[in-house]
Scaffold this active site. Sequence first.
Site, PDB file in Angstrom:
ATOM      1  CG  ASN A 165      38.191  44.421  40.824  1.00 17.62           C
ATOM      2  OD1 ASN A 165      37.572  44.272  39.949  1.00 17.62           O
ATOM      3  ND2 ASN A 165      37.783  44.629  42.062  1.00 17.62           N
ATOM      4  N   GLY A 179      38.116  37.736  38.979  1.00 16.63           N
ATOM      5  CA  GLY A 179      37.407  37.025  38.033  1.00 16.63           C
ATOM      6  C   GLY A 179      37.842  37.201  36.661  1.00 16.63           C
ATOM      7  NE  ARG A 222      30.702  48.477  40.986  1.00 12.05           N
ATOM      8  CZ  ARG A 222      29.546  47.951  41.538  1.00 12.05           C
ATOM      9  NH1 ARG A 222      28.700  48.959  41.530  1.00 12.05           N
ATOM     10  NH2 ARG A 222      29.398  46.755  41.787  1.00 12.05           N
ATOM     11  CB  VAL A 257      31.245  51.685  33.764  1.00  8.24           C
ATOM     12  CG1 VAL A 257      32.821  51.195  33.806  1.00  8.24           C
ATOM     13  CG2 VAL A 257      30.317  50.438  34.322  1.00  8.24           C
ATOM     14  CE1 TYR A 311      25.183  39.740  33.296  1.00 11.55           C
ATOM     15  CE2 TYR A 311      24.489  37.434  32.474  1.00 11.55           C
ATOM     16  CZ  TYR A 311      25.540  38.315  32.945  1.00 11.55           C
ATOM     17  OH  TYR A 311      26.820  37.936  32.636  1.00 11.55           O
TER      18      TYR A 311
END
Length: 235
Positions: A11, A13, A34, A50, A141
Amino acid sequence: MGRSVLVTGGNRGIGLAVARAFRDRGDRVAVTCRTSGPPDADLLAVRCDVTVPEQVEEAFVRAEEANGPVEVLVSNAGIIDDVLLLRMREEHFSRVLDTNLTGTYRVARRAVRSMLRTGWGRIVLISSVAAVRGAPGQVNYAASKAGMTGMARAMAREVGSRGITANVVLPGFVPTDINAGLSEEFRADLVPQIPAGRFGEPAEVAAAVTFLASDAASYITGALVPVDGGLGMGH
């Protein structure tokens, strides 16, 4: 008729750029989100976190009802939660891993099910240059993105003989909402480290993704494709 494509986190980027690139090629595209959906009315928005297996299943059902069995999966949904290791609590680590890596496992497992039935499929995982280069404050990350390498290569060996490829794209620094909080000082210090001398654009990442999903890339699987201006070279 094009193909049925599902882009997680599509949705905004990089995910939105990828979804638009497939749409512009005539594919039928669904994107998971989300909260707010994509700004484009011709992209099917499917609510999905997810980290919730039931929502993953519901998202696939909705996408399949509208567009047919998913033939191309782009696993892009992800979060960051940067904290230096000594201050990183276990919830900082597990939350990022559950979204970025385990979330990828959930959607890939569901996609492979239909791909095996049709004998064709393309899976592209959106990783990061942080997976190979590392970055302070990103133990969680970097670990989540590095894990995608092993996941894609294991999948490639499992399903490669069935006409399904699995590859990884590693974007460099691409200004999007996810990194909007980084300071101008950080950005200014980063540019000289990039051989290309600039930040990337979402459309440049999308170009690599759509190529890997094309028939022209049918003999490419288990590959790591950097789109980082050379930032990760040598790692």
